[in-house]
Design a protein around this motif. Structure first.
Motif, PDB file in Angstrom:
ATOM      1  N   ALA A  24     -34.435   7.135 -10.704  1.00 21.37           N
ATOM      2  CA  ALA A  24     -33.655   5.964 -10.916  1.00 21.37           C
ATOM      3  C   ALA A  24     -32.615   6.065 -11.520  1.00 21.37           C
ATOM      4  N   THR A  25     -31.417   5.272 -11.279  1.00 22.17           N
ATOM      5  CA  THR A  25     -30.332   5.317 -12.402  1.00 22.17           C
ATOM      6  C   THR A  25     -29.876   3.913 -12.885  1.00 22.17           C
ATOM      7  N   GLU A  26     -30.775   2.949 -12.317  1.00 19.86           N
ATOM      8  CA  GLU A  26     -30.601   1.561 -13.057  1.00 19.86           C
ATOM      9  C   GLU A  26     -32.101   1.163 -13.337  1.00 19.86           C
ATOM     10  N   ASP A  27     -32.550   1.431 -14.422  1.00 24.67           N
ATOM     11  CA  ASP A  27     -34.045   1.203 -14.614  1.00 24.67           C
ATOM     12  C   ASP A  27     -34.119   0.644 -15.989  1.00 24.67           C
ATOM     13  N   PRO A  28     -35.140  -0.281 -16.531  1.00 26.37           N
ATOM     14  CA  PRO A  28     -35.078  -0.594 -18.011  1.00 26.37           C
ATOM     15  C   PRO A  28     -35.724   0.454 -18.831  1.00 26.37           C
ATOM     16  N   ARG A  29     -36.190   1.648 -18.101  1.00 24.90           N
ATOM     17  CA  ARG A  29     -36.982   2.980 -18.898  1.00 24.90           C
ATOM     18  C   ARG A  29     -35.721   3.584 -19.464  1.00 24.90           C
ATOM     19  N   LEU A  30     -34.627   3.444 -18.966  1.00 19.86           N
ATOM     20  CA  LEU A  30     -33.343   4.192 -19.474  1.00 19.86           C
ATOM     21  C   LEU A  30     -32.491   3.568 -20.719  1.00 19.86           C
ATOM     22  N   LEU A  31     -33.099   2.369 -21.184  1.00 22.41           N
ATOM     23  CA  LEU A  31     -32.695   1.739 -22.004  1.00 22.41           C
ATOM     24  C   LEU A  31     -32.288   2.421 -23.428  1.00 22.41           C
ATOM     25  N   GLY A  32     -33.181   3.223 -23.734  1.00 25.95           N
ATOM     26  CA  GLY A  32     -33.360   3.960 -24.996  1.00 25.95           C
ATOM     27  C   GLY A  32     -32.438   5.048 -25.114  1.00 25.95           C
ATOM     28  N   GLU A  33     -32.289   5.713 -23.904  1.00 31.64           N
ATOM     29  CA  GLU A  33     -31.247   6.871 -24.047  1.00 31.64           C
ATOM     30  C   GLU A  33     -29.768   6.233 -23.759  1.00 31.64           C
ATOM     31  N   LEU A  34     -29.532   5.176 -23.282  1.00 35.53           N
ATOM     32  CA  LEU A  34     -28.251   4.645 -22.856  1.00 35.53           C
ATOM     33  C   LEU A  34     -27.816   4.103 -24.150  1.00 35.53           C
ATOM     34  N   LEU A  35     -28.674   3.533 -25.015  1.00 28.41           N
ATOM     35  CA  LEU A  35     -28.327   2.753 -26.203  1.00 28.41           C
ATOM     36  C   LEU A  35     -28.029   4.062 -27.096  1.00 28.41           C
ATOM     37  N   ASP A  36     -28.673   5.441 -27.128  1.00 27.97           N
ATOM     38  CA  ASP A  36     -28.213   6.167 -28.034  1.00 27.97           C
ATOM     39  C   ASP A  36     -26.827   7.069 -27.654  1.00 27.97           C
ATOM     40  N   LEU A  37     -26.661   7.196 -26.201  1.00 25.86           N
ATOM     41  CA  LEU A  37     -25.288   7.319 -25.863  1.00 25.86           C
ATOM     42  C   LEU A  37     -24.213   6.487 -26.298  1.00 25.86           C
ATOM     43  N   GLU A  38     -24.396   5.231 -26.147  1.00 25.74           N
ATOM     44  CA  GLU A  38     -23.595   4.338 -26.480  1.00 25.74           C
ATOM     45  C   GLU A  38     -23.152   4.318 -27.807  1.00 25.74           C
ATOM     46  N   ARG A  39     -24.070   4.429 -28.659  1.00 24.38           N
ATOM     47  CA  ARG A  39     -23.822   4.500 -30.009  1.00 24.38           C
ATOM     48  C   ARG A  39     -22.907   5.888 -30.491  1.00 24.38           C
ATOM     49  N   VAL A  40     -23.293   6.987 -29.812  1.00 23.51           N
ATOM     50  CA  VAL A  40     -22.269   8.119 -30.185  1.00 23.51           C
ATOM     51  C   VAL A  40     -20.933   7.705 -29.468  1.00 23.51           C
ATOM     52  N   LEU A  41     -20.827   7.448 -28.260  1.00 28.44           N
ATOM     53  CA  LEU A  41     -19.504   6.913 -27.656  1.00 28.44           C
ATOM     54  C   LEU A  41     -18.774   5.998 -28.496  1.00 28.44           C
ATOM     55  N   ALA A  42     -19.295   5.331 -29.163  1.00 27.19           N
ATOM     56  CA  ALA A  42     -18.725   4.195 -30.283  1.00 27.19           C
ATOM     57  C   ALA A  42     -17.830   5.000 -31.273  1.00 27.19           C
ATOM     58  N   PHE A 148     -40.587  -0.482 -22.510  1.00 30.69           N
ATOM     59  CA  PHE A 148     -40.337   0.308 -21.365  1.00 30.69           C
ATOM     60  C   PHE A 148     -40.580   1.740 -21.800  1.00 30.69           C
ATOM     61  N   ALA A 149     -40.305   2.101 -22.787  1.00 28.48           N
ATOM     62  CA  ALA A 149     -40.367   3.579 -23.368  1.00 28.48           C
ATOM     63  C   ALA A 149     -41.950   3.605 -23.421  1.00 28.48           C
ATOM     64  N   ASP A 150     -42.640   2.817 -24.061  1.00 28.89           N
ATOM     65  CA  ASP A 150     -44.174   3.032 -24.012  1.00 28.89           C
ATOM     66  C   ASP A 150     -44.752   3.201 -22.800  1.00 28.89           C
ATOM     67  N   GLU A 151     -44.107   2.540 -21.849  1.00 26.00           N
ATOM     68  CA  GLU A 151     -44.735   2.849 -20.397  1.00 26.00           C
ATOM     69  C   GLU A 151     -44.611   4.070 -19.731  1.00 26.00           C
ATOM     70  N   LEU A 152     -43.677   4.845 -20.379  1.00 27.93           N
ATOM     71  CA  LEU A 152     -43.423   6.158 -19.942  1.00 27.93           C
ATOM     72  C   LEU A 152     -44.174   7.112 -20.501  1.00 27.93           C
ATOM     73  N   GLU A 153     -44.429   6.756 -21.822  1.00 28.52           N
ATOM     74  CA  GLU A 153     -44.866   7.852 -22.970  1.00 28.52           C
ATOM     75  C   GLU A 153     -46.242   7.979 -22.383  1.00 28.52           C
ATOM     76  N   ILE A 154     -47.155   7.102 -21.685  1.00 36.30           N
ATOM     77  CA  ILE A 154     -48.437   7.144 -21.295  1.00 36.30           C
ATOM     78  C   ILE A 154     -48.642   8.143 -20.416  1.00 36.30           C
ATOM     79  N   ARG A 155     -47.712   8.274 -19.490  1.00 36.58           N
ATOM     80  CA  ARG A 155     -47.614   9.215 -18.413  1.00 36.58           C
ATOM     81  C   ARG A 155     -47.243  10.699 -19.158  1.00 36.58           C
ATOM     82  N   ARG A 156     -46.795  10.743 -20.321  1.00 35.87           N
ATOM     83  CA  ARG A 156     -46.700  12.246 -20.889  1.00 35.87           C
ATOM     84  C   ARG A 156     -47.645  12.631 -21.754  1.00 35.87           C
ATOM     85  N   VAL A 157     -48.407  11.632 -22.457  1.00 36.60           N
ATOM     86  CA  VAL A 157     -49.348  11.930 -23.211  1.00 36.60           C
ATOM     87  C   VAL A 157     -50.845  11.657 -22.662  1.00 36.60           C
ATOM     88  N   PRO A 158     -51.506  12.914 -22.422  1.00 37.28           N
ATOM     89  CA  PRO A 158     -53.043  12.441 -21.596  1.00 37.28           C
ATOM     90  C   PRO A 158     -53.787  11.705 -22.690  1.00 37.28           C
TER      91      PRO A 158
END
Length: 175
Positions: A24-42, A148-158
């Motif tokens: 997906a390209t428009e999903d709340p699970r992207l918020l963390g990465e987008l915020l980090d990118l926004e901070r660097v662009l600022a 939403f980051a936690d939602e993804l984390e459970i997929r990564r950590v058994p």
């Protein structure tokens, strides 16, 4: 390009990888990465028109992701949480968006939707939403991003216990 340029490139790659992972390209699970990118662009948005344009696009994407998150909360019957998300996003993402007509229109629509949802809340809930949003500092949106980051984390950590991003967000329980 310097350190900022390398950081920008790495974060753009991180966003692209996350988009592939979640498909997906428009999903709340992207918020963390987008915020980090926004901070660097600022870092260069005031001195480089291309960086400013990219910064605005990232902020607009964050707004869309917040809108999608709010829609999910409404689907779960969590209108108070949705109103807080929309109101916080409209408030926090508006600065610097002058002239970005599409983004400004989305933020106005989000603010209107927040007002409509708040009208359905009790006076105490409206007061709570207003207070949380007024705190600023990204509080509501930071909590949303973390959930939403936690939602993804459970997929990564058994064996990691699933965290429902809709459970007790801003004190509201899902249906």
């Amino acid at each position: 390009t310097g350190v900022e340029g390398k950081a920008r490139e790495m974060l753009q790659q991180a966003v692209a990888l996350k988009e592939q992972w979640i498909d997906a390209t428009e999903d709340p699970r992207l918020l963390g990465e987008l915020l980090d990118l926004e901070r660097v662009l600022a870092l260069r948005r005031d001195t480089d028109p291309e960086w400013q344009s990219a910064w605005r696009l990232v902020r607009a994407r964050r707004a869309v992701c917040c809108r999608k998150a709010a829609d999910r909360y409404v689907e779960k019957g969590l209108k108070k949480a949705a109103a807080a998300i929309l109101s916080a996003a409209a408030r926090e993402l508006r600065p610097g968006m002058d002239g970005a007509e599409e983004a400004e229109a989305l933020l106005r629509e989000m603010n209107a939707s927040a007002a409509a949802l708040m009208a359905e809340c009790s006076p105490a809930e409206r007061e709570e939403i207003t207070a949380r949003v007024a705190q600023g500092g990204g509080g509501v949106l930071a909590e949303l991003s973390a959930r939403f980051a936690d939602e993804l984390e459970i997929r990564r950590v058994p064996g990691k216990q699933k965290v429902d991003p809709f459970l007790n967000f801003l004190g509201e329980s899902g249906q």
